[in-house]
Write a protein that holds these residues in place. Sequence first.
Motif: not given
Length: 68
Positions: A14, A40-43, A58-61, A63
């Motif tokens: 993260r 944020d598990r989908e990231a 980890y690929t932040p989505q 918001e």
Amino acid sequence: MNEQEAKDILEQLRNGTQQKVLISKDDFMCFRAQLVLQKDREAFVGTADKGGSVTYVYTPQPEEGQSH
């Protein structure tokens, strides 16, 4: 792997101190148990490797409600 080690790995992904991690088949269930608890598990994107291990990145989505 124990619960705290899994949490530490998730936090390293993260915050960017780790770009990707390889989770062995033996550690997968412990890691996944912590992963599903993350807001944020989908990231966290996992790619299955031969032999049952999984590589996570980890690929932040973006918001919700944010325009691009």
